[in-house]
Write an enzyme that holds these catalytic residues in place. Sequence first.
Site, PDB file in Angstrom:
ATOM      1  CD  GLU A 125      51.714  70.867 111.597  1.00 11.79           C
ATOM      2  OE1 GLU A 125      50.481  70.640 111.607  1.00 11.79           O
ATOM      3  OE2 GLU A 125      52.552  70.007 111.899  1.00 11.79           O
ATOM      4  CB  SER A 175      37.061  68.981 106.252  1.00 13.49           C
ATOM      5  OG  SER A 175      37.466  69.542 107.462  1.00 13.49           O
ATOM      6  CD  GLU A 215      36.405  71.749 115.343  1.00 13.38           C
ATOM      7  OE1 GLU A 215      36.540  72.689 114.524  1.00 13.38           O
ATOM      8  OE2 GLU A 215      36.324  70.569 114.997  1.00 13.38           O
ATOM      9  CD  GLN A 217      33.343  71.242 112.157  1.00 12.89           C
ATOM     10  OE1 GLN A 217      33.854  70.254 112.687  1.00 12.89           O
ATOM     11  NE2 GLN A 217      33.950  72.393 112.080  1.00 12.89           N
TER      12      GLN A 217
HETATM   13  C1  FAD Z   1      39.493  62.420 113.663  1.00 16.43           C
HETATM   14  C2  FAD Z   1      39.128  63.579 112.789  1.00 16.43           C
HETATM   15  C3  FAD Z   1      37.847  64.076 112.845  1.00 16.43           C
HETATM   16  C4  FAD Z   1      37.470  65.153 112.033  1.00 16.43           C
HETATM   17  N1  FAD Z   1      36.181  65.579 112.073  1.00 16.43           N
HETATM   18  C5  FAD Z   1      35.788  66.576 111.226  1.00 16.43           C
HETATM   19  C6  FAD Z   1      34.418  66.961 111.181  1.00 16.43           C
HETATM   20  O1  FAD Z   1      33.563  66.443 111.913  1.00 16.43           O
HETATM   21  N2  FAD Z   1      34.057  67.918 110.305  1.00 16.43           N
HETATM   22  C7  FAD Z   1      34.953  68.534 109.487  1.00 16.43           C
HETATM   23  O2  FAD Z   1      34.549  69.428 108.734  1.00 16.43           O
HETATM   24  N3  FAD Z   1      36.267  68.169 109.488  1.00 16.43           N
HETATM   25  C8  FAD Z   1      36.695  67.199 110.341  1.00 16.43           C
HETATM   26  N4  FAD Z   1      38.013  66.801 110.351  1.00 16.43           N
HETATM   27  C9  FAD Z   1      38.925  67.398 109.384  1.00 16.43           C
HETATM   28  C10 FAD Z   1      39.986  68.311 109.964  1.00 16.43           C
HETATM   29  O3  FAD Z   1      39.430  69.533 110.365  1.00 16.43           O
HETATM   30  C11 FAD Z   1      41.045  68.477 108.883  1.00 16.43           C
HETATM   31  O4  FAD Z   1      41.634  67.215 108.667  1.00 16.43           O
HETATM   32  C12 FAD Z   1      42.109  69.477 109.272  1.00 16.43           C
HETATM   33  O5  FAD Z   1      41.580  70.777 109.330  1.00 16.43           O
HETATM   34  C13 FAD Z   1      43.297  69.457 108.276  1.00 16.43           C
HETATM   35  O6  FAD Z   1      42.851  69.549 106.968  1.00 16.43           O
HETATM   36  P1  FAD Z   1      43.366  68.501 105.870  1.00 16.43           P
HETATM   37  O7  FAD Z   1      43.153  67.115 106.391  1.00 16.43           O
HETATM   38  O8  FAD Z   1      42.715  68.841 104.567  1.00 16.43           O
HETATM   39  O9  FAD Z   1      44.934  68.721 105.769  1.00 16.43           O
HETATM   40  P2  FAD Z   1      45.672  69.880 104.965  1.00 16.43           P
HETATM   41  O10 FAD Z   1      45.013  71.182 105.223  1.00 16.43           O
HETATM   42  O11 FAD Z   1      45.828  69.455 103.548  1.00 16.43           O
HETATM   43  O12 FAD Z   1      47.075  69.877 105.681  1.00 16.43           O
HETATM   44  C14 FAD Z   1      48.132  68.964 105.337  1.00 16.43           C
HETATM   45  C15 FAD Z   1      49.371  69.341 106.146  1.00 16.43           C
HETATM   46  O13 FAD Z   1      49.792  70.683 105.801  1.00 16.43           O
HETATM   47  C16 FAD Z   1      49.873  71.496 106.955  1.00 16.43           C
HETATM   48  N5  FAD Z   1      49.421  72.844 106.651  1.00 16.43           N
HETATM   49  C17 FAD Z   1      48.335  73.206 105.937  1.00 16.43           C
HETATM   50  N6  FAD Z   1      48.216  74.553 105.881  1.00 16.43           N
HETATM   51  C18 FAD Z   1      49.244  75.047 106.606  1.00 16.43           C
HETATM   52  C19 FAD Z   1      49.692  76.369 106.921  1.00 16.43           C
HETATM   53  N7  FAD Z   1      49.000  77.424 106.491  1.00 16.43           N
HETATM   54  N8  FAD Z   1      50.793  76.511 107.688  1.00 16.43           N
HETATM   55  C20 FAD Z   1      51.483  75.430 108.129  1.00 16.43           C
HETATM   56  N9  FAD Z   1      51.137  74.145 107.844  1.00 16.43           N
HETATM   57  C21 FAD Z   1      50.030  73.958 107.092  1.00 16.43           C
HETATM   58  C22 FAD Z   1      48.939  70.848 107.953  1.00 16.43           C
HETATM   59  O14 FAD Z   1      49.276  71.179 109.285  1.00 16.43           O
HETATM   60  C23 FAD Z   1      49.119  69.364 107.656  1.00 16.43           C
HETATM   61  O15 FAD Z   1      50.262  68.876 108.319  1.00 16.43           O
HETATM   62  C24 FAD Z   1      38.416  65.741 111.159  1.00 16.43           C
HETATM   63  C25 FAD Z   1      39.726  65.244 111.120  1.00 16.43           C
HETATM   64  C26 FAD Z   1      40.080  64.167 111.917  1.00 16.43           C
HETATM   65  C27 FAD Z   1      41.484  63.648 111.837  1.00 16.43           C
END
Ligand code: FAD
Length: 400
Positions: A369, A121, A236, A118
């Site tokens: 969150e 991100s 998902e 997928q």
């Molecule tokens: C093991 C693992 C596998 C993954 N596999 C995939 C994959 O196969 N494909 C893919 O596309 N992605 C994948 N991801 C990515 C995952 O979907 C993202 O890490 C996740 O959606 C959070 O995005 P970010 O890391 O950019 O954090 P951010 O969005 O930058 O968030 C940082 C912090 O801010 C908080 N936050 C952000 N927005 C809000 C809001 N509106 N309200 C309250 N709090 C908020 C979050 O909860 C978090 O604590 C994977 C992640 C992990 C850890």
Amino acid sequence: MTTDLLATDAEQLVRSRLDDLLATHDPASTPAVEFAGARFDAGLAWVWFPEGCGGLGVHPDLQGVVESRMRKAGAPNDMERNVIGLGMAAPTIVTHGTEEQKRRLLRPLFTCEEIWCQLFSEPGAGSDVAGLATRAVADGDEWVVNGQKVWTTLAHTARWGLLLARTDPEVEKHRGMTYFIVDMHAPGVEVRPLRQITGEAEFNEVFFTDVRIPDSARLDAVGAGWQVAMTTLMNERVAIGGGVSARSAGPIHDALHIWRQRGGGTAAEKDRLLQHWVRAEVARITNMRARERRRAGTPGPEGSVVKLVSADLNKDIYSLCVDLLGMTGTLYPTHYEMRRPDRASIGGGDVRHSFLRCRANSIEGGTSEVMRNILGERVLGLPGEPRTDKAVPWSQVPHN
Ligand SMILES: Cc1cc2nc3c(=O)[nH]c(=O)nc-3n(C[C@H](O)[C@H](O)[C@H](O)COP(=O)(O)OP(=O)(O)OC[C@H]3O[C@@H](n4cnc5c(N)ncnc54)[C@H](O)[C@@H]3O)c2cc1C
């Protein structure tokens, strides 16, 4: 199509297909790919999918009949290698794909001959995935893609990727995206490992440099990427929240196993174990209820309930496991060498590994969150978050 079948007729149909499948394919000796292919052809892959797409067009609840019979028969199961394909790509393709895409892609997906990843991100777009910047530009009957994705689970084993890309930066962010199926072996696709807390690299960075995608690999209309992505994301959450497993299975099984091996524990430990067992059982029953209420099609926000609950529960269960192990719980089962696993799952292995791996449960598939936001807005009807970029063209929103 058999959607109009009476419930009892539908169940009979499923049971008779199961009888035929197991009579003609001995679960003990049939190779996993061959068995899965026969299961797909019998319409027992996803029973609520249409006939010819691995289903029978019956109520999703009957999938439980299939799964429990498969477990009892000891059917070969190598499906953890393709969690994204099975849990997310398949429902997305069946909902939004053309007949040709369904015919070409679903069977090898189910047999796990073709693995999926997928590609949503990005470094600047995770929770706010609709803010993504990877560009796809039309060029004749092809699209040219440039950009970067991150955290892409199993990109290193994947044959196909679910790619969400920006095709029109001049409209509001949710409207300017289009959804593609990308060949992960195409020129210009580069996959680089990202190492996790477990020491392994289950996920990756993926770079696209002038990658050409035929327009026939587009899923649904140009600009409809967000609607297609919602199908993927809602599925998902259901996939991560867990299917309906047997009682005391999954992570809680690991805790019970250690408890028994150790011959019990203190009253306080027993209290923790029982509390976790009750929470696991409530999550399991909630999943059963969600499945019964579910109609064929995109699941509703109920998937976010168990996704949220199981993220905390898994952390608590594996914390108990390492506590029960005492000093052994502080050691690590490997030399922390870099590995690129061919499956993404927790549970069933070494609990010290699972303890570290499950830290990601409250991030992957949408953070806890964000799950709370979804449940607050879509289930409880609370006011939405302030959204300052609504109705603003994506190109005019500040990006990092
Ligand atoms: C093991 C693992 C596998 C993954 N596999 C995939 C994959 O196969 N494909 C893919 O596309 N992605 C994948 N991801 C990515 C995952 O979907 C993202 O890490 C996740 O959606 C959070 O995005 P970010 O890391 O950019 O954090 P951010 O969005 O930058 O968030 C940082 C912090 O801010 C908080 N936050 C952000 N927005 C809000 C809001 N509106 N309200 C309250 N709090 C908020 C979050 O909860 C978090 O604590 C994977 C992640 C992990 C850890």
